[in-house]
Design a protein around this motif. Structure first.
Motif, PDB file in Angstrom:
ATOM      1  N   TYR A 110       0.847  -1.180   0.000  1.00 49.29           N
ATOM      2  CA  TYR A 110       0.000   0.000   0.000  1.00 49.29           C
ATOM      3  C   TYR A 110       0.886   1.235   0.000  1.00 49.29           C
ATOM      4  N   PHE A 111       0.312   2.371  -0.403  1.00 48.03           N
ATOM      5  CA  PHE A 111       1.068   3.614  -0.455  1.00 48.03           C
ATOM      6  C   PHE A 111       0.126   4.764  -0.140  1.00 48.03           C
ATOM      7  N   TYR A 112       0.713   5.941   0.067  1.00 50.15           N
ATOM      8  CA  TYR A 112      -0.065   7.130   0.406  1.00 50.15           C
ATOM      9  C   TYR A 112      -0.105   8.062  -0.791  1.00 50.15           C
ATOM     10  N   THR A 113      -1.275   8.641  -1.043  1.00 47.22           N
ATOM     11  CA  THR A 113      -1.417   9.659  -2.069  1.00 47.22           C
ATOM     12  C   THR A 113      -2.514  10.609  -1.660  1.00 47.22           C
ATOM     13  N   MET A 114      -2.224  11.900  -1.689  1.00 48.12           N
ATOM     14  CA  MET A 114      -3.214  12.913  -1.308  1.00 48.12           C
ATOM     15  C   MET A 114      -3.812  12.620   0.065  1.00 48.12           C
ATOM     16  N   ASN A 115      -2.963  12.212   1.000  1.00 46.97           N
ATOM     17  CA  ASN A 115      -3.397  11.891   2.361  1.00 46.97           C
ATOM     18  C   ASN A 115      -4.296  10.661   2.433  1.00 46.97           C
ATOM     19  N   ALA A 116      -4.403   9.918   1.359  1.00 45.67           N
ATOM     20  CA  ALA A 116      -5.185   8.683   1.352  1.00 45.67           C
ATOM     21  C   ALA A 116      -4.230   7.488   1.347  1.00 45.67           C
ATOM     22  N   ILE A 117      -4.690   6.388   1.933  1.00 47.39           N
ATOM     23  CA  ILE A 117      -3.952   5.129   1.866  1.00 47.39           C
ATOM     24  C   ILE A 117      -4.552   4.319   0.719  1.00 47.39           C
ATOM     25  N   VAL A 118      -3.720   3.864  -0.178  1.00 45.83           N
ATOM     26  CA  VAL A 118      -4.169   3.073  -1.326  1.00 45.83           C
ATOM     27  C   VAL A 118      -3.499   1.702  -1.245  1.00 45.83           C
ATOM     28  N   HIS A 119      -4.325   0.665  -1.314  1.00 48.10           N
ATOM     29  CA  HIS A 119      -3.824  -0.711  -1.186  1.00 48.10           C
ATOM     30  C   HIS A 119      -4.158  -1.490  -2.454  1.00 48.10           C
ATOM     31  N   ILE A 120      -3.177  -2.180  -3.009  1.00 49.37           N
ATOM     32  CA  ILE A 120      -3.365  -3.021  -4.191  1.00 49.37           C
ATOM     33  C   ILE A 120      -3.527  -4.463  -3.730  1.00 49.37           C
ATOM     34  N   PRO A 121      -4.674  -5.098  -3.966  1.00 52.80           N
ATOM     35  CA  PRO A 121      -4.863  -6.484  -3.521  1.00 52.80           C
ATOM     36  C   PRO A 121      -3.784  -7.411  -4.081  1.00 52.80           C
ATOM     37  N   GLN A 122      -3.379  -8.376  -3.256  1.00 53.79           N
ATOM     38  CA  GLN A 122      -2.353  -9.332  -3.660  1.00 53.79           C
ATOM     39  C   GLN A 122      -2.909 -10.752  -3.714  1.00 53.79           C
ATOM     40  N   ASN A 123      -4.234 -10.868  -3.887  1.00 54.98           N
ATOM     41  CA  ASN A 123      -4.867 -12.187  -3.926  1.00 54.98           C
ATOM     42  C   ASN A 123      -5.845 -12.250  -5.092  1.00 54.98           C
ATOM     43  N   GLU A 124      -6.812 -13.148  -5.014  1.00 56.66           N
ATOM     44  CA  GLU A 124      -7.759 -13.331  -6.114  1.00 56.66           C
ATOM     45  C   GLU A 124      -8.572 -12.081  -6.433  1.00 56.66           C
ATOM     46  N   LEU A 125      -8.662 -11.172  -5.486  1.00 59.17           N
ATOM     47  CA  LEU A 125      -9.444  -9.955  -5.701  1.00 59.17           C
ATOM     48  C   LEU A 125      -8.862  -9.081  -6.807  1.00 59.17           C
ATOM     49  N   ARG A 126      -7.622  -9.307  -7.159  1.00 61.13           N
ATOM     50  CA  ARG A 126      -7.014  -8.511  -8.233  1.00 61.13           C
ATOM     51  C   ARG A 126      -7.727  -8.722  -9.559  1.00 61.13           C
ATOM     52  N   GLU A 127      -8.453  -9.837  -9.704  1.00 61.03           N
ATOM     53  CA  GLU A 127      -9.197 -10.086 -10.938  1.00 61.03           C
ATOM     54  C   GLU A 127     -10.390  -9.148 -11.076  1.00 61.03           C
ATOM     55  N   ALA A 128     -10.839  -8.548  -9.964  1.00 60.92           N
ATOM     56  CA  ALA A 128     -12.015  -7.693  -9.993  1.00 60.92           C
ATOM     57  C   ALA A 128     -11.766  -6.289  -9.464  1.00 60.92           C
ATOM     58  N   ILE A 129     -10.687  -6.107  -8.711  1.00 57.96           N
ATOM     59  CA  ILE A 129     -10.445  -4.849  -8.001  1.00 57.96           C
ATOM     60  C   ILE A 129      -9.099  -4.260  -8.411  1.00 57.96           C
ATOM     61  N   ASP A 130      -9.088  -2.966  -8.706  1.00 56.93           N
ATOM     62  CA  ASP A 130      -7.823  -2.276  -8.963  1.00 56.93           C
ATOM     63  C   ASP A 130      -7.149  -1.862  -7.669  1.00 56.93           C
TER      64      ASP A 130
END
Length: 276
Positions: A3-23
């Motif tokens: 995960y990383f921070y941008t514009m004071n938000a935390i953004v997390h990239i799924p590392q499991n099966e959810l990557r097929e549906a979620i950015d």
């Protein structure tokens, strides 16, 4: 760390099966806010849970106030106004264009009629999620809790290969969609119906939105570049064609959008968003 921070938000990239549906999943918290944004349609469905004060969107046909039960939006064809007031706490998921169908088998045209709430899909399980989120001390824990909950209660559906292939398309050339139909041995009528059910657009309109989004990103990144060049870079036939298609989604001309970029009103991370 995924995960990383941008514009004071935390953004997390799924590392499991959810990557097929979620950015990505995100959490953003701020003190008092009183702000509105003009949002040009983008290539994502989105789930937002409002854990703070007032958070609403307004389109040409509807207004919607987000609450803790969240709101699920599909692909829009026209701009919308997003506004927040008071304490801002929001947890969200940016889905792929077919994400809700992939996770829960939800037919995308339902999202044109209204925004769905999370309990429209999960029923009384939504309350379990909200209670778990209340127990999370750290923002990233809220994201992980939401991710685990969605993964546990998903009802995954396969996405036809011909739709995945079109989803990566960046061509407005005549016959492009017909070639996809021919390659996968599917009738034009069946192809359009399937695409519309899963994505919410016809293939032609989806490809147009894809190209408009590419042009938006390019204008935001290189505002000094001539709009004529950007039009040709993205496969438009000429400047008139570029203006017509761009305005049909954005509600403004490419030049008006470029002026907003130059004026510093466009969000660097999400160029589809213009501060009002």
């Amino acid at each position: 760390m995924h995960y990383f921070y941008t514009m004071n938000a935390i953004v997390h990239i799924p590392q499991n099966e959810l990557r097929e549906a979620i950015d990505c999943c995100w959490y953003h918290e701020a003190g008092h806010m009183d702000q509105a944004w003009y949002s040009i349609p983008y290539l994502h469905q989105e789930l937002i849970l409002n854990l703070g004060d007032q958070f609403s969107i307004t389109t040409a046909s509807q207004a919607f106030d987000y609450g803790p039960q969240g709101g699920l939006s599909g692909l829009y064809s026209r701009p919308m106004i997003t506004s927040v007031s008071g304490q801002y706490k929001a947890l969200g998921i940016i889905l792929k264009p077919f994400g809700l169908y992939r996770l829960f088998g939800v037919h995308a045209p339902l999202l044109h009629q209204q925004l769905l709430r999370l309990d429209d899909i999960l029923g009384d399980k939504t309350q379990q999620l909200l209670l778990q989120l209340e127990d999370c001390a750290m923002p990233i824990e809220k994201i992980y809790t939401l991710e685990r909950f969605i993964l546990a209660h998903a009802r995954p559906q396969p996405i036809p290969e011909e739709i995945l292939e079109a989803g990566h398309s960046s061509s407005l050339e005549r016959g492009h969609i017909r070639s996809l139909q021919d390659n996968h041995h599917i009738s034009p009528k069946k192809y359009i119906q399937t695409f519309h059910n899963v994505v919410g657009y016809t293939p032609k309109k989806y490809v147009q939105l894809h190209i408009v989004n590419a042009a938006i990103a390019q204008i935001a990144a290189t505002p000094d570049k001539a709009l004529t060049e950007i039009a040709y870079d993205n496969g438009f036939y000429d400047q008139a064609h570029f203006i017509r298609v761009f305005r049909s989604f954005a509600g403004m001309t490419p030049m008006a959008y470029k002026k907003a970029v130059v004026a510093g009103k466009v969000n660097d991370t999400f160029p589809n968003t213009i501060r009002l």
